[in-house]
Design a protein around this motif. Structure first.
Motif, short mmCIF file in Angstrom:
data_model
loop_
_atom_site.label_atom_id
_atom_site.label_comp_id
_atom_site.label_asym_id
_atom_site.label_seq_id
_atom_site.Cartn_x
_atom_site.Cartn_y
_atom_site.Cartn_z
N TYR A 57 0.80 -1.21 0.00
CA TYR A 57 0.00 0.00 0.00
C TYR A 57 0.84 1.27 0.00
N ASN A 58 2.16 1.16 0.03
CA ASN A 58 3.04 2.31 -0.10
C ASN A 58 3.51 2.51 -1.54
N ILE A 59 3.09 1.65 -2.46
CA ILE A 59 3.50 1.74 -3.85
C ILE A 59 2.32 2.22 -4.68
N PRO A 60 2.37 3.45 -5.19
CA PRO A 60 1.26 3.93 -6.03
C PRO A 60 1.30 3.27 -7.41
N VAL A 61 0.14 2.91 -7.92
CA VAL A 61 0.04 2.24 -9.22
C VAL A 61 -1.02 2.92 -10.08
N ASN A 62 -0.90 2.73 -11.38
CA ASN A 62 -1.89 3.18 -12.34
C ASN A 62 -2.44 1.93 -13.02
N ILE A 63 -3.72 1.66 -12.83
CA ILE A 63 -4.36 0.47 -13.37
C ILE A 63 -5.35 0.90 -14.43
N LYS A 64 -5.18 0.34 -15.62
CA LYS A 64 -6.11 0.64 -16.72
C LYS A 64 -6.88 -0.64 -17.04
N THR A 65 -8.21 -0.57 -16.91
CA THR A 65 -9.07 -1.69 -17.25
C THR A 65 -9.85 -1.34 -18.49
N ASP A 67 -12.91 -0.70 -18.60
CA ASP A 67 -13.96 0.26 -18.27
C ASP A 67 -13.45 1.57 -17.67
N LYS A 68 -12.36 1.52 -16.90
CA LYS A 68 -11.97 2.66 -16.08
C LYS A 68 -10.46 2.67 -15.85
N THR A 69 -9.94 3.84 -15.48
CA THR A 69 -8.53 3.97 -15.10
C THR A 69 -8.46 4.36 -13.63
N TYR A 70 -7.65 3.64 -12.85
CA TYR A 70 -7.50 3.87 -11.42
C TYR A 70 -6.08 4.35 -11.15
N GLU A 71 -5.95 5.34 -10.26
CA GLU A 71 -4.64 5.73 -9.74
C GLU A 71 -4.74 5.60 -8.23
N THR A 72 -4.22 4.50 -7.70
CA THR A 72 -4.42 4.15 -6.30
C THR A 72 -3.27 3.27 -5.84
N THR A 73 -3.44 2.65 -4.69
CA THR A 73 -2.48 1.66 -4.20
C THR A 73 -3.22 0.36 -3.95
N LEU A 74 -2.48 -0.74 -4.01
CA LEU A 74 -3.08 -2.07 -3.84
C LEU A 74 -2.91 -2.53 -2.40
N VAL A 75 -3.96 -3.17 -1.89
CA VAL A 75 -3.93 -3.64 -0.50
C VAL A 75 -3.82 -5.16 -0.45
N ALA A 76 -4.59 -5.86 -1.29
CA ALA A 76 -4.60 -7.32 -1.24
C ALA A 76 -4.76 -7.90 -2.64
N ASN A 81 -8.70 -11.52 -8.16
CA ASN A 81 -8.97 -10.09 -7.96
C ASN A 81 -7.85 -9.40 -7.21
N VAL A 82 -7.81 -8.06 -7.34
CA VAL A 82 -6.98 -7.23 -6.50
C VAL A 82 -7.90 -6.22 -5.80
N VAL A 83 -7.52 -5.86 -4.58
CA VAL A 83 -8.31 -4.91 -3.79
C VAL A 83 -7.47 -3.66 -3.61
N THR A 84 -8.08 -2.49 -3.87
CA THR A 84 -7.38 -1.23 -3.73
C THR A 84 -7.61 -0.65 -2.34
N ILE A 85 -6.89 0.41 -2.03
CA ILE A 85 -7.05 1.07 -0.73
C ILE A 85 -8.39 1.79 -0.65
N ASP A 86 -9.04 2.01 -1.79
CA ASP A 86 -10.35 2.66 -1.84
C ASP A 86 -11.48 1.66 -1.77
N ASN A 87 -11.19 0.41 -1.39
CA ASN A 87 -12.16 -0.68 -1.28
C ASN A 87 -12.83 -1.03 -2.60
N GLU A 88 -12.09 -0.94 -3.68
CA GLU A 88 -12.61 -1.35 -4.98
C GLU A 88 -11.98 -2.69 -5.33
#
Length: 102
Positions: A57-65, A67-76, A81-88
């Protein structure tokens, strides 16, 4: 009652910077970040994030799917699946591009 002697207190002559970078807030300005160029596949990049030194969760990532583009960090990460810090929850099969940001 007998008066006790004072306790010795050492002077602090240096600046203390404990816990300067602890947590990345959701509303943090991300305009200063640059994309780190690599040719890894999505599974290799996920393995590098979760098995590397430090916390994921200290590594920022850019995920492009698709449907959508996310700029967040990964938690699990699970097998699908992957879970982001924003509970997505993002399915790994839907990820087109995954890039670590600096």
């Amino acid at each position: 009652m007998k008066k006790l002697p004072k306790i010795y207190q050492n002077e602090i002559n240096k600046s203390i910077k404990n816990n300067k970078t602890v947590y990345r807030f959701k509303n943090e300005d991300s305009a200063h970040r640059t994309i780190q160029e690599t040719n890894n596949t999505i599974t290799e990049t996920l393995a590098e994030i979760f098995n590397g030194i430090g916390y994921s969760y200290n590594i920022p990532v850019n995920i492009k799917t698709k449907d959508k583009t996310y700029e967040t960090t990964l938690v699990a990460k699970t097998s699908n699946n992957v879970v982001t810090i924003d509970n997505e929850i993002i399915p790994i099969k839907d990820i087109i591009s995954l890039q670590k940001l600096k």
